[in-house]
Design an enzyme around this catalytic site. Structure first.
Site, PDB file in Angstrom:
ATOM      1  N   SER A  64       0.858  -1.186   0.000  1.00  6.67           N
ATOM      2  CA  SER A  64       0.000   0.000   0.000  1.00  6.67           C
ATOM      3  C   SER A  64       0.892   1.233   0.000  1.00  6.67           C
ATOM      4  O   SER A  64       1.901   1.277   0.709  1.00  6.67           O
ATOM      5  CB  SER A  64      -0.914   0.018   1.226  1.00  6.67           C
ATOM      6  OG  SER A  64      -1.791   1.125   1.179  1.00  6.67           O
ATOM      7  N   GLU A  65       0.525   2.227  -0.805  1.00 10.44           N
ATOM      8  CA  GLU A  65       1.390   3.391  -1.001  1.00 10.44           C
ATOM      9  C   GLU A  65       1.590   4.226   0.247  1.00 10.44           C
ATOM     10  O   GLU A  65       2.505   5.053   0.302  1.00 10.44           O
ATOM     11  CB  GLU A  65       0.851   4.276  -2.128  1.00 10.44           C
ATOM     12  CG  GLU A  65      -0.427   5.011  -1.780  1.00 10.44           C
ATOM     13  CD  GLU A  65      -0.931   5.843  -2.954  1.00 10.44           C
ATOM     14  OE1 GLU A  65      -1.162   7.042  -2.747  1.00 10.44           O
ATOM     15  OE2 GLU A  65      -1.087   5.312  -4.058  1.00 10.44           O
ATOM     16  N   ASN A  66       0.741   4.062   1.267  1.00 11.72           N
ATOM     17  CA  ASN A  66       0.945   4.825   2.497  1.00 11.72           C
ATOM     18  C   ASN A  66       1.968   4.167   3.418  1.00 11.72           C
ATOM     19  O   ASN A  66       2.245   4.685   4.497  1.00 11.72           O
ATOM     20  CB  ASN A  66      -0.378   5.047   3.239  1.00 11.72           C
ATOM     21  CG  ASN A  66      -1.049   3.757   3.664  1.00 11.72           C
ATOM     22  OD1 ASN A  66      -1.139   2.808   2.890  1.00 11.72           O
ATOM     23  ND2 ASN A  66      -1.533   3.715   4.890  1.00 11.72           N
ATOM     24  N   GLY A  67       2.556   3.026   3.001  1.00 13.96           N
ATOM     25  CA  GLY A  67       3.658   2.448   3.746  1.00 13.96           C
ATOM     26  C   GLY A  67       3.406   1.097   4.372  1.00 13.96           C
ATOM     27  O   GLY A  67       3.705   0.896   5.552  1.00 13.96           O
ATOM     28  N   GLY A 107      -0.796   8.132  -5.812  1.00 12.29           N
ATOM     29  CA  GLY A 107       0.364   7.471  -6.405  1.00 12.29           C
ATOM     30  C   GLY A 107       0.068   6.820  -7.736  1.00 12.29           C
ATOM     31  O   GLY A 107       0.897   6.053  -8.250  1.00 12.29           O
TER      32      GLY A 107
END
Length: 216
Positions: free
Chosen positions: A49-52, A132
């Site tokens: 997931s792009e939030n980490g 993203g």
């Protein structure tokens, strides 16, 4: 089923069935967040997931939610054994560096040549949100789109050319909708229909699609 076509859960299960064992897969916002809940039992898939997050698991059981562990859609998720979470800049390094095998993204429109439009409709009541998506479109090795086949008013979302601003041109490999699974690039200037949902006829699919279709 109460209506023709696949439910959202059916769509997520169908996407998950096509993801090879051992893949590193980014999950975009919207419908794609359902996909990690349907990992086939014989496969290990590492969801990103792009939030980490790397190693994102299915949604938590009721009462087991951790409000500090969320996906890019701001929904609470779980971690699989060995999973990790970290700064979002590191997540973007993975995306931009070509370390993601597959990105599963939502979309407002997809063209018959694989152009992707998923960041704005130009509606002032819905602020644009690139997120993203552009990084994933450029960095992921394969782009799968999961979306409804038409808008709420019945307008086609699969078009000869996108009318919304593009996220990226010619990047989509396969589209999963509530009506069908379609491949891009297998036939010049057309989408190839690989599977039609239960209760949906060819005529139904053609009527709901503005892009040219090929039925093998």
């Amino acid at each position: 089923m109460s209506r023709a076509g696949w439910s959202r859960e059916d769509m997520a299960r169908r996407v998950a069935a096509d993801i090879p064992d051992g893949s590193y897969v980014n999950i975009g916002v919207g419908l794609p967040v359902l996909v990690p809940g349907f990992v086939p039992s014989d496969r290990e898939i590492v969801y990103h997931s792009e939030n980490g997050i790397l190693g994102m698991g299915p949604p938590p059981a009721p009462g087991a939610e951790d409000p500090e562990l969320i996906n890019a859609n701001k929904q609470m998720v779980t971690l699989v054994a060995g999973g990790a979470y970290f700064h979002h800049t590191d997540a973007f390094v993975m995306m931009r560096g070509g370390h993601i095998d597959i990105a599963v993204l939502g979309a407002f429109q997809v063209s018959e040549r694989g152009d992707l439009a998923n960041w704005t409709t130009g509606d002032s009541s819905m602020p644009p949100a690139v997120g993203g998506a552009m990084d994933l479109a450029a960095g992921a090795r394969r782009i799968l789109v999961m979306m409804t086949h038409t808008t709420k008013d019945g307008s086609p979302k699969l078009l000869p050319r996108c009318t919304y601003p593009l996220t990226a041109a010619g990047v989509v490999d396969r589209v999963y909708t509530d009506l069908a699974v379609l491949d891009v690039g297998a036939a010049e200037g057309a989408l190839v229909v690989r599977e039609i949902a239960p209760g949906v006829t060819r005529s139904d699919l053609v009527a709901a699609t503005a892009a040219k279709l090929v039925f093998p």
